[in-house]
Design an enzyme around this catalytic site. Structure first.
Site, PDB file in Angstrom:
ATOM      1  N   ASP A   1       0.875  -1.183   0.000  1.00 56.85           N
ATOM      2  CA  ASP A   1       0.000   0.000   0.000  1.00 56.85           C
ATOM      3  C   ASP A   1       0.904   1.222   0.000  1.00 56.85           C
ATOM      4  O   ASP A   1       1.908   1.250   0.719  1.00 56.85           O
ATOM      5  CB  ASP A   1      -0.868  -0.032   1.271  1.00 56.85           C
ATOM      6  CG  ASP A   1      -2.014   0.963   1.239  1.00 56.85           C
ATOM      7  OD1 ASP A   1      -3.164   0.531   1.417  1.00 56.85           O
ATOM      8  OD2 ASP A   1      -1.764   2.171   1.065  1.00 56.85           O
TER       9      ASP A   1
ATOM     10  N   LEU B   1       0.027   4.172   0.979  1.00 55.25           N
ATOM     11  CA  LEU B   1      -0.431   5.063   2.058  1.00 55.25           C
ATOM     12  C   LEU B   1      -0.908   6.415   1.542  1.00 55.25           C
ATOM     13  O   LEU B   1      -0.983   7.373   2.306  1.00 55.25           O
ATOM     14  CB  LEU B   1       0.659   5.256   3.137  1.00 55.25           C
ATOM     15  CG  LEU B   1       1.016   3.987   3.912  1.00 55.25           C
ATOM     16  CD1 LEU B   1       2.101   4.274   4.954  1.00 55.25           C
ATOM     17  CD2 LEU B   1      -0.210   3.399   4.614  1.00 55.25           C
TER      18      LEU B   1
ATOM     19  N   GLY C   1      -4.416   5.027   2.567  1.00 55.51           N
ATOM     20  CA  GLY C   1      -4.525   4.043   3.640  1.00 55.51           C
ATOM     21  C   GLY C   1      -3.871   4.517   4.931  1.00 55.51           C
ATOM     22  O   GLY C   1      -3.310   5.616   5.012  1.00 55.51           O
TER      23      GLY C   1
ATOM     24  N   THR D   1     -17.156  -2.294  -8.542  1.00 51.73           N
ATOM     25  CA  THR D   1     -18.186  -1.440  -7.944  1.00 51.73           C
ATOM     26  C   THR D   1     -19.501  -1.524  -8.705  1.00 51.73           C
ATOM     27  O   THR D   1     -19.509  -1.703  -9.929  1.00 51.73           O
ATOM     28  CB  THR D   1     -17.698   0.030  -7.921  1.00 51.73           C
ATOM     29  OG1 THR D   1     -18.827   0.885  -7.728  1.00 51.73           O
ATOM     30  CG2 THR D   1     -17.030   0.440  -9.213  1.00 51.73           C
TER      31      THR D   1
ATOM     32  N   TYR E   1     -14.168   7.315 -12.785  1.00 52.18           N
ATOM     33  CA  TYR E   1     -13.815   6.313 -11.764  1.00 52.18           C
ATOM     34  C   TYR E   1     -14.452   4.964 -12.106  1.00 52.18           C
ATOM     35  O   TYR E   1     -13.777   3.928 -12.150  1.00 52.18           O
ATOM     36  CB  TYR E   1     -14.277   6.795 -10.381  1.00 52.18           C
ATOM     37  CG  TYR E   1     -14.393   5.666  -9.391  1.00 52.18           C
ATOM     38  CD1 TYR E   1     -13.258   4.999  -8.938  1.00 52.18           C
ATOM     39  CD2 TYR E   1     -15.649   5.234  -8.937  1.00 52.18           C
ATOM     40  CE1 TYR E   1     -13.366   3.936  -8.054  1.00 52.18           C
ATOM     41  CE2 TYR E   1     -15.764   4.178  -8.057  1.00 52.18           C
ATOM     42  CZ  TYR E   1     -14.626   3.521  -7.621  1.00 52.18           C
ATOM     43  OH  TYR E   1     -14.737   2.468  -6.769  1.00 52.18           O
TER      44      TYR E   1
ATOM     45  N   LYS F   1     -12.794   1.144 -13.322  1.00 48.76           N
ATOM     46  CA  LYS F   1     -13.073  -0.168 -12.709  1.00 48.76           C
ATOM     47  C   LYS F   1     -13.596  -1.135 -13.786  1.00 48.76           C
ATOM     48  O   LYS F   1     -13.258  -2.325 -13.797  1.00 48.76           O
ATOM     49  CB  LYS F   1     -14.102  -0.007 -11.585  1.00 48.76           C
ATOM     50  CG  LYS F   1     -13.550   0.687 -10.357  1.00 48.76           C
ATOM     51  CD  LYS F   1     -12.655  -0.257  -9.541  1.00 48.76           C
ATOM     52  CE  LYS F   1     -12.114   0.378  -8.288  1.00 48.76           C
ATOM     53  NZ  LYS F   1     -11.377  -0.537  -7.422  1.00 48.76           N
TER      54      LYS F   1
ATOM     55  N   HIS G   1     -18.630  10.294   1.987  1.00 52.67           N
ATOM     56  CA  HIS G   1     -19.694   9.300   2.130  1.00 52.67           C
ATOM     57  C   HIS G   1     -20.716   9.701   3.183  1.00 52.67           C
ATOM     58  O   HIS G   1     -20.381  10.296   4.208  1.00 52.67           O
ATOM     59  CB  HIS G   1     -19.085   7.930   2.456  1.00 52.67           C
ATOM     60  CG  HIS G   1     -18.254   7.406   1.336  1.00 52.67           C
ATOM     61  ND1 HIS G   1     -16.891   7.321   1.393  1.00 52.67           N
ATOM     62  CD2 HIS G   1     -18.608   6.984   0.106  1.00 52.67           C
ATOM     63  CE1 HIS G   1     -16.431   6.865   0.242  1.00 52.67           C
ATOM     64  NE2 HIS G   1     -17.466   6.645  -0.561  1.00 52.67           N
TER      65      HIS G   1
END
Ligand code: UDP
Length: 339
Positions: A31, A33, A36, A116, A140, A144, A188
């Site tokens: 990762d 970061l 994350g 998604t 986006y 995907k 969100h």
């Protein structure tokens, strides 16, 4: 199994990684970061770096004798993806191509990919089934979709066994509040509502109340992040048993939808406090209703979500936000994230 988890320090990736560890799998997390949190993964399993760093990924695969990859690493802000598409095609599509090449060069031929429900785009057909038409309506979602196609093509040509998991709205936190959602910026709904209840925001903006839904606000299928973690473990098991070149696609939701106002009411009922909110204009590109049909995952993987009531999902998220009002420790945030 021995599993490389890309993006395993992120929200869903972190829950999946910790679930794999608890189930006795061996994992290595790569990762960068940018999104994350180092604190979410035990240090001995963690490698800071890029999935497109062939030398790093090949070394991790070799040293851990990796058998399969769970691929979470991606940028995931719809708005930013429309403003800065080159970053999204580079980071999501091009870097995944490099990852797939490194896997093939290293002899790893199993992958579970985080896709998604937004790859379906706007469609009248509800609930959404795995074979519903895919018409991604933002960059986006299109990245995907591209990756799904790339994995399917690689599967056919090079014998990758794969599972594509199309998530609906990931939500919630560990039941004891120890791990949870920490996006910066936060976009969100559930975390925004809970941050408002903590006094970190003045009010929640409800994006439109004139949709063709019972209360006029948008309906989404909220799926608990621990239920997402369990389906990843089942999916990797499926890949382990599958013949080379076989693949599956599964929707991951609860099969029932909740409106924006129902989310606000659930948070009020969990906390006993009123959520200040105001109705504002619709957000561009929001479909009125996105609800999964999850029959296939139930039937073929034997998966069953443990959290079906919205209130229970929100209650776990509240525990995390109450205990960690500032989210994870900050020291690793490098400014490389989208503004
Ligand atoms: N939403 C809202 N206000 C906000 C954020 C989100 O009304 O500040 C609505 C949004 O329009 C959508 C639902 O809440 O209908 C869930 O949005 P979120 O961004 O959490 O997830 P998405 O469905 O976009 O992936």
């Amino acid at each position: 199994m021995r599993i490389l988890v890309t993006g395993g320090a992120g929200y869903v990736g972190g829950f999946a990684a910790r679930h794999l560890l608890a189930a006795g799998h061996e994992i290595a997390v790569v990762d960068n970061l940018s999104e994350g949190h180092r604190a979410s993964i035990p240090a001995e399993h963690f490698y800071e770096g890029e999935i497109a760093d062939r030398a790093l990924v090949a070394r991790v695969i070799r040293e851990h004798d990796i058998e399969a990859v769970m691929h979470f690493a991606a940028f995931a802000y719809v708005g930013v993806s429309m403003e800065r598409p080159r970053e999204y095609y580079r980071n999501n599509v091009a870097d995944t191509l490099t990852l797939l090449e490194t896997m093939l060069d290293s002899g790893v031929k199993r992958i579970v990919f985080s896709s998604t429900c937004s790859t379906y785009g706007e469609t009248a057909e509800m609930p959404l089934c795995e074979d519903s038409l895919q018409q991604p309506s933002n960059t986006y979602a299109f990245t995907k979709y591209c990756i799904e196609r790339m994995i399917q093509d690689f599967s056919r040509a090079y014998g990758l066994s794969h599972v594509l998991l199309r998530y609906f709205n990931a939500a919630g936190a560990a039941a004891d509040g120890s791990y949870g959602e920490d996006h910066r910026p936060e976009t969100h709904l559930i975390p925004l509502v809970l941050q408002t209840l903590l006094g970190q925001r003045d009010k929640v903006s409800v994006f439109g109340d004139d949709y063709p839904t019972p209360d006029g606000t948008c309906i989404r299928d909220y799926i608990h992040v621990e239920d997402l973690a369990t389906i990843h473990a089942l999916a990797i098991g499926w890949c382990g048993d599958a013949k080379p070149g076989r693949g599956q696609v599964f929707n991951v939701g609860t099969g029932s939808g909740s409106s924006v106002m129902e989310v606000i009411r659930a948070a009020e009922s969990v906390t006993g406090r009123a959520v200040p909110h105001e109705i504002v204009a619709r957000r561009a590109g929001d479909p009125p209703r996105l609800v999964a049909s999850c029959d296939k995952a139930r039937r073929e993987l034997g998966w069953e979500p443990r959290y079906v009531a919205l209130k229970d999902i929100v209650a776990t998220a509240w525990k995390w936000h109450e205990k960690h009002p500032d989210g994870y420790p900050d020291e690793d945030r490098d400014g490389g994230k989208p503004e």
